[in-house]
Each structure stands twice: as C-alpha cells, then as structure tokens.
Design a protein around this motif. Structure first.
Motif, short mmCIF file in Angstrom:
data_model
loop_
_atom_site.label_atom_id
_atom_site.label_comp_id
_atom_site.label_asym_id
_atom_site.label_seq_id
_atom_site.Cartn_x
_atom_site.Cartn_y
_atom_site.Cartn_z
N LEU A 139 46.00 49.63 31.49
CA LEU A 139 44.63 49.28 31.86
C LEU A 139 44.32 49.68 33.30
O LEU A 139 43.20 50.12 33.60
N GLY A 140 45.33 49.56 34.18
CA GLY A 140 45.13 49.97 35.56
C GLY A 140 44.92 51.46 35.69
O GLY A 140 44.13 51.92 36.54
N ALA A 141 45.61 52.25 34.85
CA ALA A 141 45.41 53.70 34.89
C ALA A 141 43.99 54.07 34.46
O ALA A 141 43.35 54.95 35.06
N LEU A 142 43.49 53.38 33.44
CA LEU A 142 42.11 53.64 33.01
C LEU A 142 41.12 53.25 34.10
O LEU A 142 40.15 53.97 34.37
N LEU A 143 41.38 52.09 34.73
CA LEU A 143 40.50 51.67 35.82
C LEU A 143 40.58 52.64 36.99
O LEU A 143 39.56 52.96 37.62
N GLY A 144 41.79 53.13 37.29
CA GLY A 144 41.94 54.10 38.37
C GLY A 144 41.20 55.39 38.08
O GLY A 144 40.62 56.00 38.99
N LEU A 145 41.21 55.81 36.82
CA LEU A 145 40.47 57.02 36.44
C LEU A 145 38.98 56.82 36.64
O LEU A 145 38.27 57.70 37.16
N VAL A 146 38.47 55.64 36.23
CA VAL A 146 37.05 55.37 36.38
C VAL A 146 36.67 55.31 37.86
O VAL A 146 35.65 55.89 38.28
N LEU A 147 37.47 54.62 38.67
CA LEU A 147 37.16 54.50 40.09
C LEU A 147 37.27 55.86 40.80
O LEU A 147 36.50 56.14 41.72
N THR A 148 38.21 56.68 40.38
CA THR A 148 38.33 58.00 40.98
C THR A 148 37.09 58.83 40.70
O THR A 148 36.55 59.51 41.60
N ALA A 149 36.62 58.78 39.44
CA ALA A 149 35.47 59.60 39.06
C ALA A 149 34.16 59.08 39.61
O ALA A 149 33.23 59.86 39.87
N THR A 150 34.05 57.77 39.80
CA THR A 150 32.77 57.18 40.22
C THR A 150 32.74 56.75 41.69
O THR A 150 31.67 56.41 42.19
N LEU A 151 33.89 56.78 42.35
CA LEU A 151 33.93 56.29 43.73
C LEU A 151 34.64 57.25 44.68
O LEU A 151 34.05 57.71 45.67
N VAL A 152 35.90 57.57 44.39
CA VAL A 152 36.71 58.33 45.36
C VAL A 152 36.23 59.77 45.49
O VAL A 152 35.94 60.24 46.60
N LEU A 153 36.14 60.47 44.39
CA LEU A 153 35.71 61.87 44.46
C LEU A 153 34.25 62.01 44.91
O LEU A 153 33.94 62.93 45.68
N PRO A 154 33.33 61.12 44.50
CA PRO A 154 31.99 61.19 45.11
C PRO A 154 32.01 60.94 46.61
O PRO A 154 31.22 61.54 47.34
N THR A 155 32.91 60.08 47.09
CA THR A 155 33.01 59.87 48.53
C THR A 155 33.43 61.15 49.25
O THR A 155 32.85 61.53 50.27
N LEU A 156 34.44 61.82 48.71
CA LEU A 156 34.90 63.06 49.32
C LEU A 156 33.85 64.15 49.22
O LEU A 156 33.65 64.94 50.17
N THR A 157 33.15 64.21 48.10
CA THR A 157 32.08 65.20 47.95
C THR A 157 30.96 64.96 48.97
O THR A 157 30.47 65.90 49.62
N LEU A 158 30.56 63.70 49.11
CA LEU A 158 29.50 63.38 50.07
C LEU A 158 29.94 63.68 51.49
O LEU A 158 29.15 64.18 52.31
#
Length: 308
Positions: free
Chosen positions: A74-93
């Motif tokens: 479940l943590g891996a799924l949550l990490g995937l969601v947070l990466t796609a919706t939070l971490v990578l958008p932060t780096l892109t911005l």
C-alpha cells in the motif's frame, strides 16, 4: 547557451540542468519513491517514540510487524501517487520557474524549495476534492492546512533527490542511488529508534506513566461529560448517579477499592446494576482521570471521569 540532445530526444542545456522531459522519466520516478519511503520510515520511528510519551497507546507492535508486507504494498502505491501528483510536479515547476527567470543551467535547490508549497497546495486541493466526493463530507480547514504543510515538507527532499537522478544517470547509477536513499532512510529510522530507547532508559525521553494516586487522592466527586457522577467516600462507599454507559445510565450505591492489577494501581467499583467494573487511572498528577474502555482498547474509545 548551447543545446545538446539526450537519448530520449529531449533538449538538454550545456549547464547540466536537463529538460522537463527528464523530470518525468522512470529513474526520477523510482528514486522519488525511494526518498518517500525513507521519509516515511523516519517519520514512523519518530511517531512511535512520540507515542510512548502520550497517554494514548502506540498500537500493537507485533500486529504491525505481521502487517508490514501489506503496508509496504500500500505504501508503494501511495508513493507512486504522491510522486506523480506532488514530487515530479514540484521539480517541473522549479525548472520552469528557473528558466522563466533566465536561470539557465542546473536548477538550484532553492527553486525546488520555493516550488514545493505551490505544488503541495495544488495536490491538497486535488486530493481534498477527491476525498470529499468519496466521503460526501468536507473536513475542517485545519485538516487541509495540516495536509498542505505535510505535503510541502515531504516534497522537498524527494524532489531534490529526484533532481539528481535526472542528470544523465545510467541504469546502474539509478539503482545505486535508489538503494542508498532507501537504505539510508531505514538506517536513520533504526538509529532514531535506538536513540529513543536509550533516552527512555536514561530518563532523557520521558515515557508516559499514569499518576500514582492513593486512597486519599481518589476520594471525592468524579464526573463525566454527560452529567453523571461517581462519588467515592473515604469509608469505601461508592455511589453513582446518571452514569453514562454505552446503552443506558446506571445509578446505585456500593463499595470501591484501590487494587493492583497487572502491575498498575486501578480502581474497582462494585455498585449494584451495570456500574460494577474496573476503572483505569490516567491523566496527569495535576488532572487525574478515571476511565474504562468501550470495546477494543487499541481503538482508545473511553468513558472518562474527571475529578471535580
């Protein structure tokens, strides 16, 4: 500024900043998830240690160990969601803002720090709307403010590590970076746990202990939130009036006694009817409480009396 082309066909600056396409690569995704795992491990260790300083239980550690594989999935799924919706958008911005400001080349770390609150606000809004649609209810503003602060804090380290993974790293270096980040998080979590245990053993980290009340401190009037009272007299007589129970209210006269049960001082009340039972002593020395559990003790649903 001279431009070169990376293997994926994206433009890359000569200064080493990388293209926006590099941000959404597999290596950035994997390393970001490893960083989030490291953050979660350290946060879990800190919360468990903090739980030992509170009256509420920290949970069943044996059950948690048994459910660890499920939690990892479940943590891996949550990490995937947070990466796609939070971490990578932060780096892109961060990269987009740096280039708009004319800062070509490698994106400095402070751009990522500045972008994290913005992307965290967008993620909080998106997740909040989805949660509201699923539950058909809206939480209090303080809940969303806390989520925003937590997401902004979590985004910064993961985005900084993901930025390193986008700088032309090969597959072998990406695997090595992932192992180092995830392993470092686990070692840090174990170190925090060891320091916490040592702190509690030496008294530097005060673990919660219920107040030690004698018979004299227990004598008096104890009330619940529903207007019920439990009166304990010095001669051992106990009387209850309108005491709230899960299904009804009880009242009557009987006896009470301070007993030692499983290494702790607890109160045994024997009043006719449904008022008969064992009460735990909690709270603090300044504000002691009497309580019993409603159902599973790990759920921490209690009927609490405070002394008046």
């Amino acid at each position: 500024m001279a431009m070169t082309w990376d293997g994926a066909g994206g433009a890359r600056t000569a200064g080493g900043g990388g293209s926006l396409r590099d941000v959404w690569s597999g290596r950035a995704l994997v390393v970001s998830m490893a960083a989030l795992f490291a953050e979660a491990a350290c946060a879990t260790a800190g919360l468990v240690l903090y739980g030992f300083t509170l009256e509420a239980p920290v949970g069943n550690l044996f059950l948690a160990a048994f459910l660890a594989p499920v939690a990892l999935v479940l943590g891996a799924l949550l990490g995937l969601v947070l990466t796609a919706t939070l971490v990578l958008p932060t780096l892109t911005l961060a990269r987009w803002a740096a280039r708009r400001a004319g800062r070509q080349g490698r994106t400095r770390w402070w751009w990522t720090v500045a972008a994290a609150p913005v992307s965290a606000a967008a993620a909080t809004l998106a997740h909040g709307v989805l949660l509201a649609l699923l539950t058909r209810s809206v939480g209090p503003p303080a809940f969303y403010l806390a989520c925003w602060a937590a997401l902004a804090t979590a985004a910064v380290p993961a985005a900084l590590v993901a930025d390193i993974a986008t700088r032309g790293t090969g597959a072998r270096r990406t695997v090595r970076l992932t192992v180092v980040v995830a392993g470092g998080g686990l070692l840090t979590a174990f170190a925090l746990g060891g320091l916490g245990v040592a702190g509690m053993a030496t008294g530097l980290l005060p673990a919660y202990e219920p107040p030690r009340l004698g018979r004299a401190e227990l004598v008096g009037v104890w009330k619940d939130d529903g207007g019920g009272t439990l009166v304990l007299r010095s001669d051992g007589v106990a009387s209850a009036q309108r005491m709230s129970r899960p299904k009804d209210r009880c009242a009557g006269v009987g006896t009470w006694e301070l007993e030692r049960f499983m290494g702790k001082e607890e109160l045994w009340v024997d009043v006719a009817g449904d008022c008969r039972g064992r009460w735990h002593i909690g709270g603090t020395e300044e504000r002691p409480t009497l309580y019993y559990f409603l159902g599973d003790p790990d759920a921490w649903h209690r009927h609490v009396l405070t002394r008046k």
